[in-house]
Design an enzyme around this catalytic site. Structure first.
Site, mmCIF file in Angstrom:
data_model
loop_
_atom_site.group_PDB
_atom_site.id
_atom_site.type_symbol
_atom_site.label_atom_id
_atom_site.label_comp_id
_atom_site.label_asym_id
_atom_site.label_seq_id
_atom_site.Cartn_x
_atom_site.Cartn_y
_atom_site.Cartn_z
ATOM 1 N N ASP A 1 71.998 124.965 112.445
ATOM 2 C CA ASP A 1 72.242 126.381 112.212
ATOM 3 C C ASP A 1 73.364 126.793 113.171
ATOM 4 O O ASP A 1 73.648 126.084 114.147
ATOM 5 C CB ASP A 1 70.942 127.157 112.509
ATOM 6 C CG ASP A 1 71.154 128.651 112.470
ATOM 7 O OD1 ASP A 1 71.741 129.145 111.497
ATOM 8 O OD2 ASP A 1 70.740 129.337 113.430
ATOM 9 N N ASP B 1 74.351 130.634 114.200
ATOM 10 C CA ASP B 1 74.049 131.804 115.031
ATOM 11 C C ASP B 1 72.777 131.569 115.838
ATOM 12 O O ASP B 1 71.702 131.413 115.273
ATOM 13 C CB ASP B 1 73.849 133.043 114.137
ATOM 14 C CG ASP B 1 75.101 133.416 113.359
ATOM 15 O OD1 ASP B 1 76.192 133.372 113.939
ATOM 16 O OD2 ASP B 1 74.981 133.756 112.166
HETATM 17 C C1 BG6 Z 1 72.789 134.158 109.743
HETATM 18 C C2 BG6 Z 1 72.269 135.112 110.786
HETATM 19 O O1 BG6 Z 1 73.272 133.004 110.367
HETATM 20 O O2 BG6 Z 1 73.847 134.742 108.997
HETATM 21 C C3 BG6 Z 1 71.875 136.433 110.145
HETATM 22 O O3 BG6 Z 1 71.133 134.538 111.425
HETATM 23 C C4 BG6 Z 1 73.055 136.989 109.346
HETATM 24 O O4 BG6 Z 1 71.480 137.340 111.159
HETATM 25 C C5 BG6 Z 1 73.505 135.958 108.332
HETATM 26 O O5 BG6 Z 1 72.687 138.205 108.661
HETATM 27 C C6 BG6 Z 1 74.712 136.426 107.502
HETATM 28 O O6 BG6 Z 1 75.828 136.517 108.342
HETATM 29 P P1 BG6 Z 1 77.206 137.173 107.954
HETATM 30 O O7 BG6 Z 1 78.123 136.726 109.084
HETATM 31 O O8 BG6 Z 1 77.634 136.593 106.637
HETATM 32 O O9 BG6 Z 1 77.010 138.641 107.902
HETATM 33 MG MG MG Z 2 70.250 131.297 113.793
#
Ligand code: BG6
Ligand code: MG
Length: 229
Positions: free
Chosen positions: A9, A11
């Protein structure tokens, strides 16, 4: 089956953008007149942008038109990207660089270990470029390549397939409850990064990648399988 693939993963595992997501969503909720707690934020991790917005609005007891929701999601992403634009390689989470170094150089008994990114984020490539890790992955599955967000296993199943591996040959690295569930539904070993009190479905939990080496992880998978996982 030996382990030949690591699915990461992004984030909260590679970089601490989970905090930026929370800050940007909180700013939006505050403007709408309510707050979101740290605890509630755990339920948003690994969930797509629009699904997160829907959960937040339901939490605040609000129902808005699709046009307004699109506006809010776009605004949140702008705030989020302002935070991302300040990122440098110093924002890579503790232990990650050492772990990758170990991974590439180690001569593993069961053959090479390749790695893929498995993130629901549409900003994943941008973030990997900012922190200088875009070339560290053999495959990148991000929010532009999937239709189901975690806890659906799609992102990890596609990662394993792109590496040419069976799910049982893969370990998933996850900081989110939804991500750990996706890994387990996909048939992978789930290494939780965070707290065992939160990541209750994970096969093993460490506070960060500083706390485990590639060799220790592979040994832990073997031990866990020995006792019936
Ligand atoms: C995930 C995060 O990796 O990505 C979420 O854990 C986030 O919190 C999701 O909403 C979507 O991310 P983005 O950057 O496309 O808004
Ligand atoms: Mg994450």
């Amino acid at each position: 089956m030996p382990i030949n693939g690591f699915l990461f993963d992004l984030d909260g595992v590679i970089v601490d953008t989970a905090v930026f997501h929370y800050q940007a969503w909180r700013r939006m909720a505050n403007q709408l007149g309510f707050d979101i707690s740290h605890e509630f934020n755990e339920t948003l991790k690994g969930i797509s942008r629009m699904d997160s917005l829907n959960l937040i609005l339901a939490h605040g007891g609000m129902s808005l038109s699709d046009d307004r929701k699109l506006e809010l999601a776009t605004q949140k992403n702008e705030w989020y990207l302002e935070l991302v634009s300040q990122m440098t390689p110093d924002d890579i989470l503790p232990g990650v660089t050492g772990f990758f170094h170990d991974l590439k150089k180690a001569d593993h008994a069961d053959g090479p270990i390749t790695c893929a990114l498995g993130s629901v984020s549409k900003n994943a490539r941008l973030i990997l470029e900012r922190v200088g890790m875009i070339n560290d992955f053999d495959a990148i599955i991000d929010g532009t390549k999937i239709t189901n967000s975690k806890p659906h296993p799609e992102v990890f199943l596609k990662g394993a397939a792109e590496l040419g591996l069976d799910p049982a040959q893969c370990v998933v690295f996850e900081d989110a409850v939804a991500g750990v569930e996706a890994a387990k539904r996909g048939g992978m070993f789930a290494l939780g990064i965070g707290s065992p009190d939160v990541l209750t479905q994970a096969d093993l939990v460490v506070p960060s990648l500083e706390h485990i080496t590639v060799t220790e992880l592979l040994a832990a998978v073997e031990r866990a399988r020995g006792i019936g996982y």
